[in-house]
Design an enzyme around this catalytic site. Structure first.
Site, mmCIF file in Angstrom:
data_model
loop_
_atom_site.group_PDB
_atom_site.id
_atom_site.type_symbol
_atom_site.label_atom_id
_atom_site.label_comp_id
_atom_site.label_asym_id
_atom_site.label_seq_id
_atom_site.Cartn_x
_atom_site.Cartn_y
_atom_site.Cartn_z
ATOM 1 N N THR A 11 0.816 -1.221 0.000
ATOM 2 C CA THR A 11 0.000 0.000 0.000
ATOM 3 C C THR A 11 0.845 1.264 0.000
ATOM 4 O O THR A 11 0.313 2.370 -0.002
ATOM 5 C CB THR A 11 -0.880 0.004 1.270
ATOM 6 O OG1 THR A 11 -0.020 -0.191 2.399
ATOM 7 C CG2 THR A 11 -1.928 -1.084 1.225
ATOM 8 N N CYS A 129 18.096 4.833 -3.439
ATOM 9 C CA CYS A 129 17.588 5.445 -4.664
ATOM 10 C C CYS A 129 18.502 6.540 -5.218
ATOM 11 O O CYS A 129 18.313 6.973 -6.345
ATOM 12 C CB CYS A 129 16.187 6.003 -4.438
ATOM 13 S SG CYS A 129 15.945 6.748 -2.833
ATOM 14 N N HIS A 242 14.821 11.913 -8.409
ATOM 15 C CA HIS A 242 16.003 12.501 -7.784
ATOM 16 C C HIS A 242 16.933 12.993 -8.880
ATOM 17 O O HIS A 242 17.022 12.384 -9.941
ATOM 18 C CB HIS A 242 16.755 11.456 -6.950
ATOM 19 C CG HIS A 242 16.012 10.952 -5.746
ATOM 20 N ND1 HIS A 242 14.818 11.467 -5.316
ATOM 21 C CD2 HIS A 242 16.326 9.951 -4.875
ATOM 22 C CE1 HIS A 242 14.431 10.813 -4.228
ATOM 23 N NE2 HIS A 242 15.324 9.879 -3.943
HETATM 24 N N1 LIG Z 1 10.431 5.962 -1.661
HETATM 25 C C1 LIG Z 1 11.584 5.720 -2.265
HETATM 26 O O1 LIG Z 1 12.044 6.398 -3.198
HETATM 27 C C2 LIG Z 1 12.380 4.563 -1.804
HETATM 28 C C3 LIG Z 1 13.450 4.183 -2.566
HETATM 29 C C4 LIG Z 1 14.207 3.099 -2.122
HETATM 30 C C5 LIG Z 1 13.859 2.423 -0.968
HETATM 31 N N2 LIG Z 1 12.785 2.833 -0.251
HETATM 32 C C6 LIG Z 1 12.462 2.089 0.978
HETATM 33 O O2 LIG Z 1 11.247 1.376 0.766
HETATM 34 C C7 LIG Z 1 10.520 1.314 2.002
HETATM 35 C C8 LIG Z 1 9.086 1.781 1.776
HETATM 36 O O3 LIG Z 1 9.135 3.116 1.426
HETATM 37 P P1 LIG Z 1 7.851 3.888 0.866
HETATM 38 O O4 LIG Z 1 8.410 5.137 0.385
HETATM 39 O O5 LIG Z 1 7.042 3.047 -0.036
HETATM 40 O O6 LIG Z 1 7.026 4.131 2.229
HETATM 41 P P2 LIG Z 1 5.461 4.367 2.452
HETATM 42 O O7 LIG Z 1 4.817 4.996 1.269
HETATM 43 O O8 LIG Z 1 5.362 5.061 3.744
HETATM 44 O O9 LIG Z 1 4.849 2.866 2.588
HETATM 45 C C9 LIG Z 1 5.155 2.041 3.687
HETATM 46 C C10 LIG Z 1 4.504 0.663 3.493
HETATM 47 O O10 LIG Z 1 4.947 -0.181 4.545
HETATM 48 C C11 LIG Z 1 3.831 -0.745 5.249
HETATM 49 N N3 LIG Z 1 4.171 -0.877 6.658
HETATM 50 C C12 LIG Z 1 4.536 0.109 7.506
HETATM 51 N N4 LIG Z 1 4.769 -0.406 8.747
HETATM 52 C C13 LIG Z 1 4.530 -1.752 8.662
HETATM 53 C C14 LIG Z 1 4.574 -2.827 9.585
HETATM 54 N N5 LIG Z 1 4.931 -2.632 10.861
HETATM 55 N N6 LIG Z 1 4.278 -4.067 9.146
HETATM 56 C C15 LIG Z 1 3.925 -4.275 7.862
HETATM 57 N N7 LIG Z 1 3.851 -3.292 6.917
HETATM 58 C C16 LIG Z 1 4.153 -2.047 7.320
HETATM 59 C C17 LIG Z 1 2.704 0.262 5.053
HETATM 60 O O11 LIG Z 1 1.485 -0.399 5.257
HETATM 61 P P3 LIG Z 1 0.205 0.364 5.844
HETATM 62 O O12 LIG Z 1 -0.476 0.932 4.656
HETATM 63 O O13 LIG Z 1 -0.565 -0.751 6.501
HETATM 64 O O14 LIG Z 1 0.695 1.401 6.773
HETATM 65 C C18 LIG Z 1 2.971 0.663 3.581
HETATM 66 O O15 LIG Z 1 2.477 -0.335 2.735
HETATM 67 C C19 LIG Z 1 11.294 2.153 3.003
HETATM 68 O O16 LIG Z 1 12.089 1.328 3.790
HETATM 69 C C20 LIG Z 1 12.176 2.999 2.148
HETATM 70 O O17 LIG Z 1 13.369 3.317 2.783
HETATM 71 C C21 LIG Z 1 12.025 3.860 -0.629
#
Ligand SMILES: NC(=O)c1ccc[n+]([C@@H]2O[C@H](COP(=O)([O-])OP(=O)(O)OC[C@H]3O[C@@H](n4cnc5c(N)ncnc54)[C@H](OP(=O)(O)O)[C@@H]3O)[C@@H](O)[C@H]2O)c1
Length: 332
Positions: A11, A129, A242
């Site tokens: 999500t 990223c 970025h």
């Molecule tokens: N955004 C980027 O450009 C990027 C690039 C590289 C890596 N990342 C990494 O990818 C990860 C996700 O980033 P995002 O940007 O997609 O974040 P985000 O939009 O905040 O999404 C977080 C996701 O994790 C789930 N989640 C949070 N806490 C959880 C828990 N305790 N147990 C199970 N699921 C949980 C959330 O589910 P709910 O909907 O239930 O809250 C949601 O699906 C991070 O670690 C980030 O560092 C991000």
């Protein structure tokens, strides 16, 4: 036909992008599990079918062959060993295992030969990223002229910090233009119409963890443990993509036109470099695209062999989701 696949963090912004790319690239899937912190009765459409979101649990990983993790580092540390114990191969987009010597850190265009190391823990890490687009550029130049030193400044979009961060910037922008008070939760300072030279926490030497990731991850991926890299990472009020200003010093001659020639043949790179016609990479142009856009290539006369360049890359695609799906395809 296909694999039983799970997406943890389905999500979130990265998880949603993974689903979009799995569909676009027709990844062979016979069953798909969508996992998050709670079900909340949510469903997500995939290949025209509504699939229920489930709360993550050990049971949820039963029979799963490949799992994409994008739910935060602490979630990966908790669930990856449990899933791996069930024979699942995890492709992790968080920083949890990137510097673990038993876990390969992969950019398919750069170091596919490291993939077999995944057998140790059943986990494969996808880099940061900001690291991915920079290394895509460094690889062909290093192969040709041996990179000696890299100085890089990043301009990282708010989507790099997740969905809540994107909403915060949009809301602040609206409130600012309406003259209303700005609300702030995700970032340490206001992000609308501002720049924040602070991504992840500070270390005693004055660098941030984000900057350290760019140094350590690049050295690991390129097998160059002593490569000299000096990064400054900045959050900017851009929604997606970025950008980076990169200065590269080489051991052997490699001027801007040579670099342009090398990069024009390199996988995952698109040259946009015609300043006379105001053509150069910009975040708005590469959002939703797979390539890393490179331009503003020019010599750096302040050193013997050096060049400057500017790049932009969709952090949700090649910076995260696309790189992870390409790792899975490599794995297949
Ligand atoms: N955004 C980027 O450009 C990027 C690039 C590289 C890596 N990342 C990494 O990818 C990860 C996700 O980033 P995002 O940007 O997609 O974040 P985000 O939009 O905040 O999404 C977080 C996701 O994790 C789930 N989640 C949070 N806490 C959880 C828990 N305790 N147990 C199970 N699921 C949980 C959330 O589910 P709910 O909907 O239930 O809250 C949601 O699906 C991070 O670690 C980030 O560092 C991000």
């Amino acid at each position: 036909m296909g694999f039983k696949v799970a997406v943890l963090g389905a999500t979130g912004v990265v998880g949603s992008e993974v689903l979009k790319i799995l569909e676009e690239r027709k990844f062979p899937i016979k069953e798909l599990k969508l996992l998050a912190s709670k079900s909340g009765g949510r469903t997500i459409k995939f290949r025209g079918e509504d699939i229920k979101v489930e709360a993550v649990s050990e049971e949820a990983f039963k029979g799963v062959e490949i799992a994409f993790f994008a739910a935060g580092g602490s979630v990966s540390l908790e669930w990856a060993p449990k899933a791996a114990a069930k024979g699942v191969v995890i492709i992790d987009k968080t920083s949890a295992y990137r510097e673990d010597p038993d876990v390969p850190l992969i950019i398919p265009e750069v170091n596919p030969h490291h993939l077999s190391q995944h057998k140790k823990k059943g986990i494969i890490s996808s880099p940061n990223c900001s690291t991915i687009p920079m290394v895509l550029v460094l690889k062909p130049i290093n192969d040709a002229a041996k990179v000696k030193r890299v100085v890089v400044s990043t301009y990282q979009s708010v989507s790099g910090a997740g969905l809540a961060a994107m909403n915060e910037m949009e809301e602040q922008s609206r409130d600012f233009l309406a003259g209303r008070e700005l609300k702030r939760k995700k970032f340490v300072h206001r992000i609308a119409f501002n720049l924040i030279p602070h991504i992840d926490s500070f270390l005693p030497d004055g660098y941030t963890k984000e900057e350290l990731k760019m140094i350590n991850e690049t050295r690991k991926i390129m097998d160059l443990p002593d490569l000299r890299i000096s990064p400054t990472t900045v959050r900017v009020p851009v929604l997606i993509s970025h950008s980076e200003a990169v200065n590269i010093e080489t051991e052997k001659p490699c001027d801007a036109s040579r670099a342009r020639e090398l990069l024009s043949k390199a996988p995952g790179i698109k040259i946009v470099d015609d300043p006379a016609h105001a053509l150069y990479p910009m975040p708005v142009d590469c959002a939703g695209k797979d390539e890393t856009f490179v331009g503003r290539l020019r010599n750096d006369p302040s050193v013997k062999y050096g060049i400057n360049l500017w790049l932009s890359c969709d952090n949700l695609r090649k910076g995260a989701a696309l790189n992870a799906v390409q790792i899975a395809e490599l794995f297949l």
